[in-house]
Design a protein around this motif. Structure first.
Motif, mmCIF file in Angstrom:
data_model
loop_
_atom_site.group_PDB
_atom_site.id
_atom_site.type_symbol
_atom_site.label_atom_id
_atom_site.label_comp_id
_atom_site.label_asym_id
_atom_site.label_seq_id
_atom_site.Cartn_x
_atom_site.Cartn_y
_atom_site.Cartn_z
ATOM 1 N N MET A 1 0.832 -1.180 0.000
ATOM 2 C CA MET A 1 0.000 0.000 0.000
ATOM 3 C C MET A 1 0.876 1.243 0.000
ATOM 4 N N LYS A 2 0.441 2.244 -0.720
ATOM 5 C CA LYS A 2 1.161 3.501 -0.802
ATOM 6 C C LYS A 2 0.207 4.615 -0.388
ATOM 7 N N ALA A 3 0.770 5.604 0.320
ATOM 8 C CA ALA A 3 -0.069 6.677 0.826
ATOM 9 C C ALA A 3 0.678 7.994 0.780
ATOM 10 N N VAL A 4 -0.078 9.079 0.843
ATOM 11 C CA VAL A 4 0.476 10.424 0.984
ATOM 12 C C VAL A 4 -0.025 10.963 2.314
ATOM 13 N N ILE A 5 0.928 11.322 3.202
ATOM 14 C CA ILE A 5 0.557 11.843 4.518
ATOM 15 C C ILE A 5 1.014 13.284 4.633
ATOM 16 N N GLU A 6 0.410 13.991 5.582
ATOM 17 C CA GLU A 6 0.788 15.373 5.850
ATOM 18 C C GLU A 6 1.230 15.487 7.302
ATOM 19 N N THR A 7 2.406 16.074 7.513
ATOM 20 C CA THR A 7 2.903 16.339 8.857
ATOM 21 C C THR A 7 3.896 17.487 8.788
ATOM 22 N N GLY A 8 3.852 18.353 9.760
ATOM 23 C CA GLY A 8 4.766 19.481 9.808
ATOM 24 C C GLY A 8 4.601 20.446 8.657
ATOM 25 N N GLY A 9 3.402 20.522 8.070
ATOM 26 C CA GLY A 9 3.160 21.426 6.960
ATOM 27 C C GLY A 9 3.681 20.930 5.627
ATOM 28 N N LYS A 10 4.141 19.680 5.561
ATOM 29 C CA LYS A 10 4.668 19.111 4.322
ATOM 30 C C LYS A 10 3.961 17.791 4.026
ATOM 31 N N GLN A 11 4.033 17.368 2.775
ATOM 32 C CA GLN A 11 3.418 16.117 2.365
ATOM 33 C C GLN A 11 4.502 15.115 1.995
ATOM 34 N N TYR A 12 4.283 13.851 2.356
ATOM 35 C CA TYR A 12 5.265 12.794 2.119
ATOM 36 C C TYR A 12 4.581 11.587 1.479
ATOM 37 N N TYR A 13 5.231 11.017 0.473
ATOM 38 C CA TYR A 13 4.764 9.812 -0.207
ATOM 39 C C TYR A 13 5.422 8.626 0.492
ATOM 40 N N VAL A 14 4.628 7.762 1.111
ATOM 41 C CA VAL A 14 5.191 6.696 1.939
ATOM 42 C C VAL A 14 4.599 5.339 1.574
ATOM 43 N N GLU A 15 5.350 4.299 1.936
ATOM 44 C CA GLU A 15 4.873 2.923 1.942
ATOM 45 C C GLU A 15 5.574 2.233 3.095
ATOM 46 N N GLU A 16 5.222 1.003 3.391
ATOM 47 C CA GLU A 16 5.803 0.314 4.535
ATOM 48 C C GLU A 16 7.308 0.163 4.351
ATOM 49 N N GLY A 17 8.069 0.511 5.402
ATOM 50 C CA GLY A 17 9.516 0.443 5.349
ATOM 51 C C GLY A 17 10.197 1.739 4.953
ATOM 52 N N THR A 18 9.433 2.770 4.615
ATOM 53 C CA THR A 18 10.015 4.052 4.206
ATOM 54 C C THR A 18 10.622 4.770 5.406
ATOM 55 N N GLU A 19 11.828 5.323 5.225
ATOM 56 C CA GLU A 19 12.467 6.137 6.260
ATOM 57 C C GLU A 19 12.246 7.607 5.922
ATOM 58 N N LEU A 20 11.725 8.367 6.874
ATOM 59 C CA LEU A 20 11.431 9.788 6.668
ATOM 60 C C LEU A 20 12.216 10.644 7.639
ATOM 61 N N TYR A 21 12.656 11.789 7.181
ATOM 62 C CA TYR A 21 13.209 12.828 8.042
ATOM 63 C C TYR A 21 12.194 13.965 8.023
ATOM 64 N N ILE A 22 11.436 14.095 9.118
ATOM 65 C CA ILE A 22 10.342 15.067 9.166
ATOM 66 C C ILE A 22 10.634 16.126 10.216
ATOM 67 N N GLU A 23 9.782 17.145 10.255
ATOM 68 C CA GLU A 23 9.903 18.181 11.274
ATOM 69 C C GLU A 23 9.812 17.537 12.644
ATOM 70 N N LYS A 24 10.512 18.103 13.616
ATOM 71 C CA LYS A 24 10.649 17.484 14.932
ATOM 72 C C LYS A 24 9.296 17.217 15.590
#
Length: 100
Positions: A1-24
Protein backbone atom coordinates in the motif's frame (compact mmCIF):
# COMPACT_ATOMS: atom_id res chain seq x y z
CA UNK A 1 0.00 0.00 0.00
CA UNK A 2 1.16 3.50 -0.80
CA UNK A 3 -0.07 6.68 0.83
CA UNK A 4 0.48 10.42 0.98
CA UNK A 5 0.56 11.84 4.52
CA UNK A 6 0.79 15.37 5.85
CA UNK A 7 2.90 16.34 8.86
CA UNK A 8 4.77 19.48 9.81
CA UNK A 9 3.16 21.43 6.96
CA UNK A 10 4.67 19.11 4.32
CA UNK A 11 3.42 16.12 2.36
CA UNK A 12 5.26 12.79 2.12
CA UNK A 13 4.76 9.81 -0.21
CA UNK A 14 5.19 6.70 1.94
CA UNK A 15 4.87 2.92 1.94
CA UNK A 16 5.80 0.31 4.53
CA UNK A 17 9.52 0.44 5.35
CA UNK A 18 10.02 4.05 4.21
CA UNK A 19 12.47 6.14 6.26
CA UNK A 20 11.43 9.79 6.67
CA UNK A 21 13.21 12.83 8.04
CA UNK A 22 10.34 15.07 9.17
CA UNK A 23 9.90 18.18 11.27
CA UNK A 24 10.65 17.48 14.93
CA UNK A 25 7.94 15.59 16.83
CA UNK A 26 7.57 15.61 20.61
CA UNK A 27 7.79 11.79 20.90
CA UNK A 28 10.59 9.76 22.50
CA UNK A 29 12.85 7.50 20.44
CA UNK A 30 11.56 3.94 20.15
CA UNK A 31 7.89 4.96 20.54
CA UNK A 32 5.21 4.68 17.89
CA UNK A 33 3.59 7.66 16.22
CA UNK A 34 0.32 7.66 14.26
CA UNK A 35 -0.40 9.93 11.30
CA UNK A 36 -4.11 10.42 10.71
CA UNK A 37 -3.86 13.17 8.09
CA UNK A 38 -3.78 10.83 5.07
CA UNK A 39 -4.38 12.64 1.79
CA UNK A 40 -4.29 9.68 -0.60
CA UNK A 41 -4.19 5.88 -0.47
CA UNK A 42 -3.42 3.79 -3.58
CA UNK A 43 -4.55 6.57 -5.93
CA UNK A 44 -7.79 7.35 -4.06
CA UNK A 45 -7.78 10.94 -2.83
CA UNK A 46 -9.66 12.36 0.12
CA UNK A 47 -11.40 15.70 0.43
CA UNK A 48 -9.06 16.82 1.98
CA UNK A 49 -8.30 13.75 4.16
CA UNK A 50 -9.34 10.10 4.19
CA UNK A 51 -11.24 9.42 7.42
CA UNK A 52 -10.74 5.67 7.70
CA UNK A 53 -6.97 5.42 7.11
CA UNK A 54 -4.05 5.71 9.56
CA UNK A 55 -0.32 5.37 9.04
CA UNK A 56 1.82 4.11 11.93
CA UNK A 57 5.55 4.63 12.25
CA UNK A 58 8.32 4.21 14.79
CA UNK A 59 10.53 7.10 15.91
CA UNK A 60 14.16 6.06 15.38
CA UNK A 61 16.05 9.17 16.47
CA UNK A 62 16.09 12.95 16.79
CA UNK A 63 18.81 15.22 15.44
CA UNK A 64 19.72 18.42 13.64
CA UNK A 65 20.40 19.00 9.94
CA UNK A 66 23.56 20.59 8.55
CA UNK A 67 24.07 24.24 9.37
CA UNK A 68 22.94 26.80 6.82
CA UNK A 69 24.20 30.35 6.75
CA UNK A 70 21.80 33.29 6.58
CA UNK A 71 23.52 36.45 5.31
CA UNK A 72 21.85 39.85 5.25
CA UNK A 73 23.46 42.70 3.34
CA UNK A 74 22.52 46.22 2.31
CA UNK A 75 24.83 47.84 -0.18
CA UNK A 76 26.12 51.35 0.52
CA UNK A 77 24.82 51.23 4.11
CA UNK A 78 27.66 49.23 5.73
CA UNK A 79 25.16 46.60 6.94
CA UNK A 80 26.27 42.95 7.18
CA UNK A 81 24.71 40.25 9.37
CA UNK A 82 25.59 36.57 9.37
CA UNK A 83 23.53 34.00 11.21
CA UNK A 84 23.57 30.19 11.28
CA UNK A 85 20.64 27.81 11.65
CA UNK A 86 20.31 24.05 12.20
CA UNK A 87 16.79 22.68 11.74
CA UNK A 88 15.80 19.90 14.17
CA UNK A 89 14.34 16.71 12.66
CA UNK A 90 12.85 13.37 13.65
CA UNK A 91 13.69 10.16 11.77
CA UNK A 92 10.63 7.90 11.41
CA UNK A 93 10.32 4.44 9.83
CA UNK A 94 6.83 3.63 8.52
CA UNK A 95 5.62 0.29 9.96
CA UNK A 96 2.08 -0.15 8.64
CA UNK A 97 -0.73 1.50 6.73
CA UNK A 98 -4.15 0.52 8.03
CA UNK A 99 -7.47 1.02 6.27
CA UNK A 100 -10.35 0.59 8.73
Amino acid sequence: MKAVIETGGKQYYVEEGTELYIEKLDVESGKEVTFDKVLMLNGVAGRPYLNNVTVTGEVVKHGKNKKIKVFKYNQKKNYHRTQGHRQPYTKVVIKKIVEK
